[in-house]
Design an enzyme around this catalytic site. Structure first.
Site, mmCIF file in Angstrom:
data_model
loop_
_atom_site.group_PDB
_atom_site.id
_atom_site.type_symbol
_atom_site.label_atom_id
_atom_site.label_comp_id
_atom_site.label_asym_id
_atom_site.label_seq_id
_atom_site.Cartn_x
_atom_site.Cartn_y
_atom_site.Cartn_z
ATOM 1 N N ILE A 1 0.869 -1.177 0.000
ATOM 2 C CA ILE A 1 0.000 0.000 0.000
ATOM 3 C C ILE A 1 0.903 1.222 0.000
ATOM 4 C CG2 ILE A 1 -0.185 0.038 2.530
ATOM 5 C CD1 ILE A 1 -3.148 0.953 2.128
ATOM 6 N N TYR B 1 -1.944 1.591 11.179
ATOM 7 C CA TYR B 1 -2.529 0.271 11.369
ATOM 8 C C TYR B 1 -3.114 0.121 12.775
ATOM 9 C CZ TYR B 1 -0.012 -0.746 7.050
ATOM 10 O OH TYR B 1 0.466 -0.722 5.771
ATOM 11 N N GLU C 1 2.433 -7.216 7.055
ATOM 12 C CA GLU C 1 3.747 -7.027 7.648
ATOM 13 C C GLU C 1 4.128 -5.561 7.437
ATOM 14 O OE1 GLU C 1 3.401 -11.224 6.503
ATOM 15 O OE2 GLU C 1 3.474 -9.489 5.186
ATOM 16 N N ASN D 1 8.986 2.015 10.092
ATOM 17 C CA ASN D 1 7.935 2.792 9.427
ATOM 18 C C ASN D 1 6.876 3.174 10.468
ATOM 19 O OD1 ASN D 1 6.040 3.927 7.741
ATOM 20 N ND2 ASN D 1 6.102 2.270 6.229
#
Length: 156
Positions: free
Chosen positions: A78, A124, A112, A117
Site C-alpha cells: 500500500i 494500522y 507485515e 515505518n
C-alpha cells in the site's frame, strides 16, 4: 498539485488496470528503497488480487494490493504519494482495502510492516490492527535485513 490543494478535488478509487502499471511502479520507486517492480504489480493483477488505485483530480496518487486466501486477506502493499501523505488519503485507501476484502469474504486481514515505518505502524494500530508476531530479517535494508512486525485485524 500540492497535497493541501488536493483536499478540494474528487478522490476516486478504481481497480488497477494494466495501463496503471507504469505510474504505480514509478510511485512505488519514490516510496521504497527496495521497491516492488512493475512485474510484481503485473503479477498481482494476473493473479486476480484485489489491486486498487486512488486518484485525486484524475492523478494517480496511491495504490493497494490485497491477496485473498479462503476467508483471510493479506495486505501485500500500500502506498500514497509523499506529497499527499498525512492528509487522510492513506487511511481512506486502507479502509477501501479492508472493505473490499470483507465484501470478498475475508474475516481477517494480515500484514507485515517495517518497525522503522512508524507512520504506517501508527495508522494500522489506529484502525485496530494488533501485533501478533515478528518475522526476523524479512525486509531488505541498507544495512542488511530488517525485521517485520506482523499485524492482524478482524474484519467481521
Amino acid at each position: 498539485m500540492s497535497g493541501v490543494a488536493s483536499l478540494n478535488l474528487p478522490v476516486e478509487f478504481f481497480p488497477m488496470a494494466a495501463g496503471d502499471l507504469d505510474a504505480v511502479a514509478a510511485l512505488e520507486a519514490q516510496l521504497q528503497a527496495f521497491p516492488w517492480t512493475r512485474g510484481n504489480f503485473a503479477d498481482s493483477l494476473q493473479a486476480g488480487h484485489s489491486v486498487w488505485v486512488v486518484r485525486i483530480g484524475g492523478e494517480l496518487v496511491g495504490f493497494s494490493v490485497v491477496m485473498a486466501v479462503l476467508d483471510e486477506a493479506h495486505l501485500l502493499n500500500i502506498g500514497i504519494a509523499p506529497r499527499h501523505q498525512g492528509l487522510g488519503f492513506g487511511a481512506r485507501l486502507l479502509r477501501n482495502a479492508m472493505e473490499c476484502a470483507r465484501l470478498g469474504g475475508a474475516n481477517k486481514m494480515f500484514l507485515e510492516v517495517r518497525p522503522s515505518n512508524a507512520r504506517a505502524v501508527e495508522l494500522y494500530q489506529h484502525f485496530g490492527f494488533r501485533r501478533i508476531g515478528l518475522r526476523k530479517g524479512y525486509y531488505p535494508a541498507l544495512g542488511g535485513r530488517e525485521d517485520a512486525l506482523i499485524f492482524d485485524k478482524d474484519l467481521r
